[in-house]
Write a protein that holds these residues in place. Structure first.
Motif, PDB file in Angstrom:
ATOM      1  N   UNK A   1       0.819  -1.209   0.000  1.00 42.63           N
ATOM      2  CA  UNK A   1       0.000   0.000   0.000  1.00 42.63           C
ATOM      3  C   UNK A   1       0.858   1.266   0.000  1.00 42.63           C
ATOM      4  N   UNK A   2       1.938   1.253   0.769  1.00 39.17           N
ATOM      5  CA  UNK A   2       2.858   2.412   0.764  1.00 39.17           C
ATOM      6  C   UNK A   2       3.467   2.608  -0.608  1.00 39.17           C
ATOM      7  N   UNK A   3       3.868   1.509  -1.244  1.00 42.18           N
ATOM      8  CA  UNK A   3       4.457   1.607  -2.585  1.00 42.18           C
ATOM      9  C   UNK A   3       3.442   2.119  -3.593  1.00 42.18           C
ATOM     10  N   UNK A   4       2.200   1.650  -3.491  1.00 39.97           N
ATOM     11  CA  UNK A   4       1.148   2.125  -4.399  1.00 39.97           C
ATOM     12  C   UNK A   4       0.915   3.624  -4.228  1.00 39.97           C
ATOM     13  N   UNK A   5       0.840   4.086  -2.988  1.00 42.08           N
ATOM     14  CA  UNK A   5       0.632   5.513  -2.733  1.00 42.08           C
ATOM     15  C   UNK A   5       1.805   6.327  -3.276  1.00 42.08           C
ATOM     16  N   UNK A   6       3.013   5.869  -2.985  1.00 37.49           N
ATOM     17  CA  UNK A   6       4.217   6.564  -3.443  1.00 37.49           C
ATOM     18  C   UNK A   6       4.306   6.566  -4.974  1.00 37.49           C
ATOM     19  N   UNK A   7       4.002   5.435  -5.595  1.00 37.72           N
ATOM     20  CA  UNK A   7       4.035   5.356  -7.059  1.00 37.72           C
ATOM     21  C   UNK A   7       2.996   6.279  -7.687  1.00 37.72           C
ATOM     22  N   UNK A   8       1.815   6.355  -7.081  1.00 41.73           N
ATOM     23  CA  UNK A   8       0.784   7.259  -7.582  1.00 41.73           C
ATOM     24  C   UNK A   8       1.271   8.698  -7.524  1.00 41.73           C
ATOM     25  N   UNK A   9       1.866   9.075  -6.406  1.00 45.05           N
ATOM     26  CA  UNK A   9       2.375  10.444  -6.266  1.00 45.05           C
ATOM     27  C   UNK A   9       3.470  10.732  -7.293  1.00 45.05           C
ATOM     28  N   UNK A  10       4.343   9.785  -7.515  1.00 44.14           N
ATOM     29  CA  UNK A  10       5.426   9.971  -8.483  1.00 44.14           C
ATOM     30  C   UNK A  10       4.867  10.106  -9.902  1.00 44.14           C
ATOM     31  N   UNK A  11       3.878   9.275 -10.242  1.00 44.26           N
ATOM     32  CA  UNK A  11       3.254   9.359 -11.566  1.00 44.26           C
ATOM     33  C   UNK A  11       2.607  10.723 -11.760  1.00 44.26           C
ATOM     34  N   UNK A  12       1.932  11.225 -10.732  1.00 46.46           N
ATOM     35  CA  UNK A  12       1.284  12.545 -10.820  1.00 46.46           C
ATOM     36  C   UNK A  12       2.322  13.638 -11.022  1.00 46.46           C
ATOM     37  N   UNK A  13       3.401  13.594 -10.262  1.00 48.54           N
ATOM     38  CA  UNK A  13       4.447  14.615 -10.385  1.00 48.54           C
ATOM     39  C   UNK A  13       5.071  14.582 -11.773  1.00 48.54           C
ATOM     40  N   UNK A  14       5.368  13.400 -12.277  1.00 49.46           N
ATOM     41  CA  UNK A  14       5.964  13.281 -13.611  1.00 49.46           C
ATOM     42  C   UNK A  14       4.996  13.790 -14.681  1.00 49.46           C
ATOM     43  N   UNK A  15       3.728  13.379 -14.597  1.00 50.51           N
ATOM     44  CA  UNK A  15       2.741  13.800 -15.595  1.00 50.51           C
ATOM     45  C   UNK A  15       2.541  15.309 -15.570  1.00 50.51           C
ATOM     46  N   UNK A  16       2.415  15.891 -14.379  1.00 53.12           N
ATOM     47  CA  UNK A  16       2.211  17.336 -14.276  1.00 53.12           C
ATOM     48  C   UNK A  16       3.453  18.100 -14.733  1.00 53.12           C
ATOM     49  N   UNK A  17       4.634  17.583 -14.433  1.00 52.76           N
ATOM     50  CA  UNK A  17       5.873  18.244 -14.858  1.00 52.76           C
ATOM     51  C   UNK A  17       6.007  18.236 -16.373  1.00 52.76           C
ATOM     52  N   UNK A  18       5.761  17.098 -16.987  1.00 52.66           N
ATOM     53  CA  UNK A  18       5.818  17.025 -18.450  1.00 52.66           C
ATOM     54  C   UNK A  18       4.752  17.907 -19.080  1.00 52.66           C
ATOM     55  N   UNK A  19       3.586  17.903 -18.488  1.00 48.59           N
ATOM     56  CA  UNK A  19       2.503  18.724 -19.004  1.00 48.59           C
ATOM     57  C   UNK A  19       2.824  20.213 -18.895  1.00 48.59           C
ATOM     58  N   UNK A  20       3.499  20.600 -17.831  1.00 48.46           N
ATOM     59  CA  UNK A  20       3.862  22.015 -17.664  1.00 48.46           C
ATOM     60  C   UNK A  20       4.765  22.487 -18.788  1.00 48.46           C
ATOM     61  N   UNK A  21       5.576  21.584 -19.320  1.00 41.93           N
ATOM     62  CA  UNK A  21       6.488  21.948 -20.402  1.00 41.93           C
ATOM     63  C   UNK A  21       5.838  21.819 -21.778  1.00 41.93           C
TER      64      UNK A  21
END
Length: 141
Positions: free
Chosen positions: A20-40
């Motif tokens: 569950x911790x890994x799932x939460x952490x992976x979700x957060x990482x996916x969101x950060x990567x997607x939002x960062x790429x989208x910002x550019x």
């Protein structure tokens, strides 16, 4: 105390809390990567939608965990109130989508895309579990 145990059949089982911790952490990482790429690469409304959808995905994951634990956990006192969070998470998600669309501050499709971050995190976890199942862990010498 070990984080993994061997079952009678010899398979390697992991404590659910770690998954569950890994799932939460992976979700957060996916969101950060997607939002960062989208910002550019995309308009700001797409970035805002991905960030909002990702935040809702993390909130939904947290609420779902709490609701399921309340209903099926050992502590039964007050479970109805905590279980109501399960339904409330849908209301909050739809309300956020409607308000963000009405105010024209986020793309509805991007919000839904951000909500899908948990699905991506689940696929990452599945790949990790498959890797662990087929590639034995080397012992440290």
């Amino acid at each position: 105390m070990s984080e993994t145990t061997r079952s009678g059949s010899g398979s390697l089982e992991e404590k659910p809390e770690r998954v569950l911790r890994r799932l939460f952490r992976s979700t957060a990482i996916v969101v950060v990567i997607a939002a960062s790429l989208s910002a550019m690469l995309a308009p700001w409304r797409v970035t805002a939608g991905l960030a909002l959808g990702g935040a809702l995905a993390l909130l939904n994951f947290h609420w779902m965990r709490a609701s399921v634990a309340a209903v099926f956990g050992k502590r039964r006192r007050g479970w109805k109130k905590r279980a109501s969070l399960y339904a409330l998470r849908y209301v909050v998600t739809v309300a956020a989508l409607v308000v963000a669309s009405w105010l024209n501050v986020a793309s509805p499709a991007a919000i839904v895309g951000g909500l899908c971050a948990f699905a991506v995190a689940t696929l990452i976890e599945a790949a990790f579990q498959l890797y662990r199942a087929f590639i034995p862990k080397r012992s440290h010498r």
